[in-house]
Design an enzyme around this catalytic site. Structure first.
Site, short mmCIF file in Angstrom:
data_model
loop_
_atom_site.label_atom_id
_atom_site.label_comp_id
_atom_site.label_asym_id
_atom_site.label_seq_id
_atom_site.Cartn_x
_atom_site.Cartn_y
_atom_site.Cartn_z
N PRO A 1 -10.35 2.53 -0.58
CG PRO A 1 -12.25 2.12 -1.89
CD PRO A 1 -11.23 1.45 -1.04
CD GLU B 1 -18.29 -4.45 -3.03
OE1 GLU B 1 -18.06 -4.86 -4.18
OE2 GLU B 1 -18.41 -3.25 -2.74
NE ARG C 1 11.97 7.06 -4.61
CZ ARG C 1 12.12 8.36 -4.31
NH1 ARG C 1 11.40 8.89 -3.32
NH2 ARG C 1 12.98 9.09 -4.96
CG ASP D 1 11.93 12.17 -3.47
OD1 ASP D 1 12.74 12.16 -4.43
OD2 ASP D 1 11.73 11.20 -2.74
N1 LIG Z 1 -12.61 -1.80 -0.39
C1 LIG Z 1 -13.25 -1.72 -1.32
C2 LIG Z 1 -14.08 -1.58 -2.47
C3 LIG Z 1 -15.22 -0.86 -2.25
C4 LIG Z 1 -16.06 -0.70 -3.30
C5 LIG Z 1 -15.78 -1.22 -4.54
C6 LIG Z 1 -14.62 -1.93 -4.75
C7 LIG Z 1 -13.75 -2.11 -3.73
C8 LIG Z 1 -12.53 -2.88 -4.13
N2 LIG Z 1 -11.52 -3.09 -3.12
C9 LIG Z 1 -11.47 -4.19 -2.34
C10 LIG Z 1 -10.38 -4.08 -1.52
C11 LIG Z 1 -9.73 -2.87 -1.84
C12 LIG Z 1 -8.60 -2.24 -1.35
C13 LIG Z 1 -8.23 -1.00 -1.85
C14 LIG Z 1 -8.99 -0.39 -2.84
C15 LIG Z 1 -8.63 0.95 -3.31
C16 LIG Z 1 -7.74 1.80 -2.74
C17 LIG Z 1 -7.78 2.98 -3.52
N3 LIG Z 1 -7.05 4.14 -3.33
N4 LIG Z 1 -8.66 2.79 -4.48
N5 LIG Z 1 -9.21 1.54 -4.36
C18 LIG Z 1 -10.11 -1.01 -3.35
C19 LIG Z 1 -10.47 -2.25 -2.85
#
Ligand SMILES: N#Cc1ccccc1Cn1ccc2ccc(-c3cc(N)[nH]n3)cc21
Length: 247
Positions: A89, A116, A158, A173
């Site tokens: 994220p 996490e 794609r 696109d």
């Molecule tokens: N990191 C982290 C995290 C940090 C806090 C709370 C939960 C998580 C869960 N998490 C663990 C792996 C992981 C990978 C990608 C996403 C992800 C990507 C998008 N664009 N949104 N979420 C989340 C992921």
């Protein structure tokens, strides 16, 4: 293109065996290798996580299994260097432009985490000699990176030559850099010409291709103004003619 994915849920990627991406794999356009991260653990519980240093909620993925897994994937072709893509994220936005960049890469290695995230030393280790991208597919938090990898592999796959039929070119696109990037697609219609009292816009039945193109552009501008006004505001005014501005 070769794609490697290391995950504790390799079964999550079954959808990559169907439809467009599945056919691309059957035709040898795409070569996807799935890896179970737990195969690089050495304890009876096949442990991949531990408590975070400094305290805090949740668990962090241990560096050792990831390091051994990535090393073994890299050893598959010692002369080549994959681009490593880490879904998070906290990453840079995944855009059509980045998808096009990835589609030009011969080898991608995706490392979807859980918990996490992955101990930050892992990507520091590989970042010294490989391209490592932390990438977000949107401003929301998933439970792990697997869904993000599915999204990215479909968006990239794609774009590979031969994957989309001749009838459609990804160049057209939405968000494709070029003619009018960042305009949303307008409405689409097919037979019958009337359905439950809803008629297809007459212009589309007229055969006037120039007027049809104009109408489609106007509808794209209207939809973009309605749903993504910030994209319209970001458009270079030079790319909008006086008719566009009147829409
Ligand atoms: N990191 C982290 C995290 C940090 C806090 C709370 C939960 C998580 C869960 N998490 C663990 C792996 C992981 C990978 C990608 C996403 C992800 C990507 C998008 N664009 N949104 N979420 C989340 C992921």
């Amino acid at each position: 293109m070769r794609i490697d994915i290391i995950s504790i849920f390799p079964e999550y990627f079954a959808p990559l065996g169907v439809s467009l991406i599945g056919k691309a794999r059957e035709r040898g356009i795409l070569d996807v290798h799935l890896h179970q991260l737990r195969d690089w653990t050495h304890d009876v519980h096949r442990t991949v996580d531990d408590t975070p240093y400094g305290g805090g909620p949740g668990m962090v993925m241990k560096p050792d299994p990831w390091g051994e897994a990535v090393d073994e994937v890299l050893a598959a072709d010692p002369q080549a260097r994959p681009r490593i893509v880490v879904p998070t994220p906290s990453g840079v936005p995944f855009t059509q432009r980045l998808a096009m960049e990835y589609a030009a890469e011969p080898w991608l290695l995706f490392t979807p985490a859980r918990y996490e995230g992955i101990d930050s030393r892992v990507m520091a280790e590989y970042g010294s000699r490989l391209r490592v991208d932390e990438v977000s597919i949107g401003d929301y938090v998933l439970a792990g990176g697997e869904a993000a990898v599915l999204v990215m592999v479909e968006a990239v796959g794609r774009l590979l030559p031969g994957v989309l039929g001749n009838a459609h070119s990804a160049v057209d696109d939405s968000f494709a850099p070029g003619a009018m990037e960042n305009l949303l697609e307008g409405p689409v219609y097919t037979k019958p010409p009337e359905w439950r009292g809803h008629r297809v816009p007459e212009i589309l039945l007229s055969g006037h291709h120039g007027r049809i193109a104009r109408w489609r552009r106007d509808e794209a501008l209207r939809r973009t103004a309605r749903n993504r006004p910030e994209l319209l505001a970001a458009l270079d005014p030079e790319r909008l003619d006086k008719h566009d501005r009147a829409v």
